[in-house]
Enzyme design. Structure first.
Site, PDB file in Angstrom:
ATOM      1  CE  LYS A   1      -1.195  11.635  -5.951  1.00 26.96           C
ATOM      2  NZ  LYS A   1      -2.314   9.867  -6.480  1.00 26.96           N
TER       3      LYS A   1
ATOM      4  CB  CYS B   1       2.644   4.547  -4.234  1.00 25.72           C
ATOM      5  SG  CYS B   1       1.804   4.335  -5.615  1.00 25.72           S
TER       6      CYS B   1
END
Ligand code: DHB
Length: 311
Positions: free
Chosen positions: A45, A128
């Site tokens: 992650k 992101c």
């Protein structure tokens, strides 16, 4: 028998298919499932300097053609992922760290720390869609500042996780920076910011309303970005395709477009870890039926896609 072995930044992967950062890869138990699957690498992650709880739930929704998520970078903080990188060495497949700065300055610390870790590669996430900042990958001055800081560390292969560029001029800008700073691989594309509304409930399907769209919706955009960057970059820059890969046929299309490997996100969330074996087997069958023995055999044929006469 065809095989789908491949290389990213000089590192061997046993198959063309592995997990994308962001799906069920935040904690040790989840990463262990990926390690024990046919995913040819273990991507972790995207992590930040401090641990984060992430956004309010529901923050992930499966939808008709893929998914939407606004996770908000829930992660254990980079120090944990440095420990995990050492722990997963015993699985003998590359461990890929993914780092996400909340500001430009964060990247130096994060990349510097993973350069000293047991991770095999570092994917620098500049795309992101779910933080309070705008996406760094759309601000080329910010990208250059990040690259300037992180390219001082010359040790492990560094890659950039790119946002979707919807105009080829942006692909040209980013490819110049990738060449200037000797980036060894790129991963394209990240999810694309959007909104999905449930007409029955008359409301957005996630709490945060807007989020990153993934899955089938974005496959042609991902393919377009992979192909454009393949044509713009030196073949020494490895390309990892991601965006809507849920079958061997999808993976084969990315291979024709120029990807050296593919990552799977939405299909992994939906199907679980068996997706890696299934997609790998399906890709092998396609290669076999076309008399290709290896990924390298297809690579030699990729230039045909450049020829307008085919269309
Ligand atoms: C998150 C989402 C992304 O698409 C990404 O690249 C990194 C993090 C998130 O919201 O956690």
């Amino acid at each position: 028998m065809s095989n789908t072995e491949t290389y990213i930044a000089g590192l061997k992967l046993d198959s063309y298919i592995f997990n994308a950062s962001g799906v069920n890869d935040s904690v040790l138990e989840e990463l262990e499932i990926i390690a024990n699957s046919k995913s040819s690498a273990i991507t972790m992650k995207s992590c930040t300097i401090e641990p984060r709880k992430g956004n309010k739930e529901p923050r992930y929704a499966r939808t008709a053609y893929g998914s939407i998520q606004s996770m908000g970078l829930p992660n254990l903080g980079y120090k944990k992922y440095i420990e995990f990188a050492s722990y997963f060495k015993k699985y003998n497949k590359p461990v890929i760290a993914s780092v996400a700065g909340l500001c430009i300055e964060d990247y130096k610390l994060l990349v510097g720390a993973f350069q000293k870790s047991d991770a095999d590669m570092i994917e620098v996430n500049i795309s992101c869609p779910n933080t309070d900042n705008s996406i760094f990958g759309y601000d080329f001055e910010a990208v250059e500042n990040i690259l300037y800081d992180i390219s001082k560390f010359k040790n492990k292969p560094l890659g950039l996780k790119l946002p979707a560029y919807l105009d080829s001029s942006y692909n040209k800008f980013i490819s110049k920076l990738i060449r200037k700073y000797n980036i060894s691989f790129i991963t394209c594309i990240n999810s694309i910011g959007g909104l999905i509304i449930n007409s029955e409930t008359e409301s957005p399907v996630i709490k945060n309303r807007f989020g990153g769209i993934s899955g089938n919706y974005i496959k042609p955009i991902a393919l377009g970005n992979v192909r454009r960057l393949y044509e713009l970059l030196d073949k020494k820059v490895s390309i990892i395709g991601v965006g809507g890969i849920s079958s061997g046929q999808d993976a084969f299309e990315f291979l024709l477009a120029g990807a050296d490997a593919v990552q799977v996100a939405t299909a992994f969330e939906k199907e679980g870890p068996s997706c890696f074996r299934r997609i790998k087997n399906e890709l092998e069958e396609i290669l076999e039926s076309k008399n290709y023995k290896s990924i390298g055999d297809v690579k030699g044929r990729r230039e045909v896609i450049s020829s307008p006469s085919l269309f």
